[in-house]
Design an enzyme around this catalytic site. Structure first.
Site, PDB file in Angstrom:
ATOM      1  N   HIS A  65      35.545  25.793  18.342  1.00  0.00           N
ATOM      2  CA  HIS A  65      34.913  26.878  18.924  1.00  0.00           C
ATOM      3  C   HIS A  65      34.433  26.039  20.354  1.00  0.00           C
ATOM      4  CE1 HIS A  65      32.076  24.679  16.225  1.00  0.00           C
ATOM      5  NE2 HIS A  65      31.083  24.496  17.469  1.00  0.00           N
ATOM      6  N   HIS A 100      31.445  26.134  23.295  1.00  0.00           N
ATOM      7  CA  HIS A 100      30.251  26.378  23.581  1.00  0.00           C
ATOM      8  C   HIS A 100      29.869  26.671  25.327  1.00  0.00           C
ATOM      9  CE1 HIS A 100      28.196  24.599  20.059  1.00  0.00           C
ATOM     10  NE2 HIS A 100      29.182  23.809  20.128  1.00  0.00           N
TER      11      HIS A 100
HETATM   12  P1  AMP Z   1      29.051  22.304  16.545  1.00  0.00           P
HETATM   13  O1  AMP Z   1      28.292  21.511  16.203  1.00  0.00           O
HETATM   14  O2  AMP Z   1      29.926  22.012  17.836  1.00  0.00           O
HETATM   15  O3  AMP Z   1      29.944  22.563  15.360  1.00  0.00           O
HETATM   16  O4  AMP Z   1      28.503  23.853  17.018  1.00  0.00           O
HETATM   17  C1  AMP Z   1      28.133  24.729  16.010  1.00  0.00           C
HETATM   18  C2  AMP Z   1      27.092  25.719  16.639  1.00  0.00           C
HETATM   19  O5  AMP Z   1      27.218  27.009  15.661  1.00  0.00           O
HETATM   20  C3  AMP Z   1      25.654  25.153  16.836  1.00  0.00           C
HETATM   21  O6  AMP Z   1      25.486  25.103  18.062  1.00  0.00           O
HETATM   22  C4  AMP Z   1      24.842  26.083  15.749  1.00  0.00           C
HETATM   23  O7  AMP Z   1      23.765  26.463  16.336  1.00  0.00           O
HETATM   24  C5  AMP Z   1      25.820  27.472  15.719  1.00  0.00           C
HETATM   25  N1  AMP Z   1      25.847  28.154  14.535  1.00  0.00           N
HETATM   26  C6  AMP Z   1      25.561  27.735  13.039  1.00  0.00           C
HETATM   27  N2  AMP Z   1      25.614  28.533  12.356  1.00  0.00           N
HETATM   28  C7  AMP Z   1      25.646  29.864  13.116  1.00  0.00           C
HETATM   29  C8  AMP Z   1      25.682  31.360  12.953  1.00  0.00           C
HETATM   30  N3  AMP Z   1      25.650  31.788  11.712  1.00  0.00           N
HETATM   31  N4  AMP Z   1      25.698  32.245  13.754  1.00  0.00           N
HETATM   32  C9  AMP Z   1      25.876  31.599  15.283  1.00  0.00           C
HETATM   33  N5  AMP Z   1      26.112  30.337  15.518  1.00  0.00           N
HETATM   34  C10 AMP Z   1      25.774  29.466  14.381  1.00  0.00           C
END
Ligand code: AMP
Length: 137
Positions: A102, A104
């Protein structure tokens, strides 16, 4: 590494978990980060199952960055930001917490943003912001 089909984003893609949706097409989904580092923090994911950018097919990677560009422009407009931060983590060793690739998108500078994945947002507020960004697309 093998892809975990039960990761949170895979469940969102299968509509087993809700999200504050910004955009969807047959290859991409964009939605609000549930723990935004700033208001407007948006995630863009491919539908192709891949843990990191390095596991993604070149075709899906090309499409994804194209969508990130479009959605980042909408985040910038909707949030009236002067600048925009885009980042992407690959592997737990790099700090990745959800094992589905993903991007950001964060309005403005990340230097004055909240800590990564630290504070849950109000779902109603997330839906409101998602609508604003969708309208700017
Ligand atoms: P990463 O650490 O780059 O894998 O980022 C994962 C992101 O997903 C973090 O910023 C979390 O806040 C976000 N996240 C976790 N669970 C969910 C969810 N159910 N819906 C939307 N975002 C989420």
């Amino acid at each position: 590494m093998s892809y975990d089909p039960n990761n949170i984003f895979a469940k969102i893609l299968r509509s087993e978990l809700p999200c504050a949706k910004v955009y969807e097409d047959n290859q991409t989904l964009a939605f609000m980060d549930i723990m935004p580092q700033k208001q407007g923090h948006t995630l863009v994911i491919p539908k192709e199952p891949a843990e990191t950018l390095l596991d993604l097919s070149p075709e899906a990677a090309a499409n994804l960055i194209n969508k990130v560009q479009t959605i980042a422009a909408a985040v910038k407009t909707a949030m009236q930001a002067d600048g925009i931060t885009i980042f992407q983590l690959n592997g737990a060793a790099a700090g990745q917490t959800v094992p589905h690739i993903h991007f950001h998108i964060i309005p403005g500078s990340i230097l004055e943003a909240k800590t990564h994945a630290s504070t849950m947002a109000d779902p109603e507020e997330l839906n409101k912001v998602a609508k604003l960004i969708a309208q700017a697309l």
